[in-house]
Motif scaffolding. Structure first.
Motif: not given
Length: 570
Positions: A7-8, A333-334, A336-343
């Motif tokens: 659980i996270s 969900l770990n 990989l983030p893109v710009e400013e941390g957005f998916p």
């Protein structure tokens, strides 16, 4: 079946023990049966996004999969109702939502008067109108989404939403239906977006119009009036039905909406505005994952009424909070983030929302539209941040709200230099049928405002006295345009709504004043300071707050300046 492995926050990993599950399958998590949705599947593990608070969940608790996707319940009783992000009726639940509690969205006990339009033995197709139900002032059409021969048709009478009104060989059709929120509802054809959605807001209708079935974004920092503007559009636009989504907004703002909307009078019918409104409340303290569901739920409800041939306007306030929820879930969900941390799929998700707008021919042969207007809350008012930038790509109208205008109490605080509309040419014919001079009036106004914006840099440095009289003429005319035309009082009983005919007359009046000033300056060299101080100008400024006969006012202003030109210097 399965059991909880980890659980996270709202993300629960499930060890699968039974049959395979499908992506976006609805699931019940834990002993409490929390509502969730499968968002990722591995060989023997599924990841479930839970739409409720996961506090108290334990490892090894069971998870059940339903075999169906998250669906919206659609039928009589939606209008005037208030739901949370997963369509639990808030008036029924009361002040506190109990985790895992299941509520049928519609009133099961209420009786609706059903009038059938088909007969037994008739061939039913997808889109066939089976009958009508009176829902307030609206004719609610019961439309088939299956095919077959009608073996039974209920006689005219009163029925609950659970009663069968038409029976086909393999299915029973009730007054309500269900539809997966992530799958767009079907229609025959898309139609040209050439009819404006009249909002009564001059800066929008006249300068940056939106077409019925179009898309618009309202970006603006904190305090620029996004929520007030959306509420104003909900109240005054000529859409038949409003779907208002409070997506991750502050609780006090949603409380105002929930308290004020039931009290507002519909200016078109005189009835309560709530009677043609569906409210979806998902405040910032609710689980973040439900924000995504609330957007798709609202669009599905809006498409349902669009398919009946109604013009529906959907207000989403704000899509930035929805994007922030996606960022949080993506991090858990770990991914990989893109710009400013957005998916990485932020752009695709935003597109999936706005692409469901449109003016269409429905399966039943009607014409209906879904107009989507989304507010965006860029941090610090930075329009270059990812959510605003991607939203701009997929919307055709950009109403940029300006912090400086809002600070000066200039509302609506639409920055006329940054805003634009791609529908100006498509709705041109509609406006020119109303008045052939619309295009020339609009172009004149835009050119004056653009020239004024350039001159304001000099004015701020050296003052207006540094300008020659011809440029002073432009600056003072632009001041009148901003004061009389662009600024609008949402709380004034006369000025709150400006019909298209009034907008054109005010524009005619302003252009005529400009032409008279220009004539006076060229023929007699009358200073702009003298021209603008004529008492009739104060009357012009006040005219928008009164029921003014603009034909007479235009004639009066023309006579005043004609006399001034003749008598000046004598």
């Amino acid at each position: 079946m399965g059991y909880i492995k980890s659980i996270s926050g709202p993300i629960v990993k499930v060890q699968l023990t039974g049959e395979a599950v499908s992506l976006f399958e609805l699931s019940y998590v834990g002993d409490s049966g929390l509502i969730g949705e499968v968002i990722d599947i591995n060989t023997d593990e599924a990841v479930v996004q839970v739409y409720e608070d996961t506090e108290g969940l334990k490892l090894k608790e069971p998870v059940a999969f339903t075999g169906s996707m998250l669906e919206a319940t659609l039928g009589p009783g939606l209008l005037g109702n208030i739901f949370d992000g997963i369509q639990r009726p808030l008036p029924v639940i009361g002040e506190r939502i109990i985790k895992g509690e299941k509520h049928f969205p519609l009133d099961r006990e209420r009786l609706w008067h059903f009038k059938p339009t088909v007969k037994e033995g008739e061939q039913i197709k997808k889109g066939t109108v089976l009958g009508f139900v009176e829902e307030g002032s609206f004719q609610h059409k019961i439309i088939s989404d299956v095919e077959g021969t009608a073996e039974y048709v209920a006689p005219e009478g009163k029925y609950t939403v659970e009663d069968t009104v038409v029976k086909l060989p393999d299915v029973e059709i009730k007054l309500h239906t269900r539809h997966p929120v992530r799958i767009p509802r079907a229609f025959k054809n898309r139609l040209p977006l050439d009819i404006p959605m009249v909002t009564g807001q001059r800066v929008i209708d006249f300068l940056f119009p939106i077409a019925k079935g179009g898309t618009a974004s309202i970006p603006g920092g904190f305090g620029t009036g996004k929520t007030i503007l959306q509420q104003t559009l909900a109240k005054w636009s000529d859409a038949d039905i409003i779907v208002y989504i409070g997506c991750g907004e502050r609780g006090n703002e949603m409380t105002e909406v929930l308290e004020e909307f039931p009290q507002l009078k519909d200016p078109r019918t005189g009835r309560n505005l709530i009677e043609r409104t569906v409210l979806i409340a998902n405040t910032s303290d609710m689980p973040v994952s439900a924000r995504e569901a609330s957007i798709y739920l609202g669009i599905t409800i809006a498409e349902y009424y669009r398919d009946m041939g109604y013009h529906v306007a959907l207000m989403a306030d704000s899509t930035s909070r929805w994007a922030e929820a996606m960022r949080e879930i993506s991090a858990r969900l770990n991914q990989l983030p893109v710009e400013e941390g957005f998916p990485a799929d932020l752009s695709a998700k935003i597109a999936s929302i706005y692409e469901r707008a449109g003016y269409v021919e429905t399966l039943s042969g009607d014409r209906g539209s879904l107009t989507i207007i989304g507010a965006v809350s860029p941090p610090g008012g930075d329009f270059s941040e990812p959510v605003t930038r991607h939203t701009r790509r997929f919307t055709s109208v950009f109403w940029a709200l300006d912090r400086e205008l809002a600070s000066a109490r200039f509302y609506p605080a639409v920055n006329y230099m940054l805003s634009y509309s791609s529908y100006t040419d498509t709705v041109k014919q509609w406006w020119e049928n109303l008045d052939p001079e619309w295009s020339s009036l609009r172009q004149w106004m835009v050119s004056v405002l653009q020239e004024d914006d350039r001159l304001q840099r000099i004015v701020k440095l050296l003052g207006i006295q540094a300008l020659p009289e011809e440029q002073k003429l432009t600056v003072e005319t632009a001041y009148l345009i901003k004061e009389i035309f662009l600024q609008q009082n949402a709380f004034d009983p006369v000025d709150a709504y400006s019909p298209p005919e009034k907008q054109i007359m005010i524009a005619r009046l302003l252009k005529m004043i400009y032409q008279q000033w220009e004539k006076a300056l060229k023929e007699k060299g009358i200073p702009v300071s003298v021209l603008k101080e004529q008492p009739v100008i104060r009357e012009v400024v006040q005219s928008k707050y009164q029921k003014t006969d603009y034909t007479k006012l235009i004639k009066k202003v023309s006579e005043v300046y004609q006399n001034l030109i003749v008598s000046y210097g004598e």
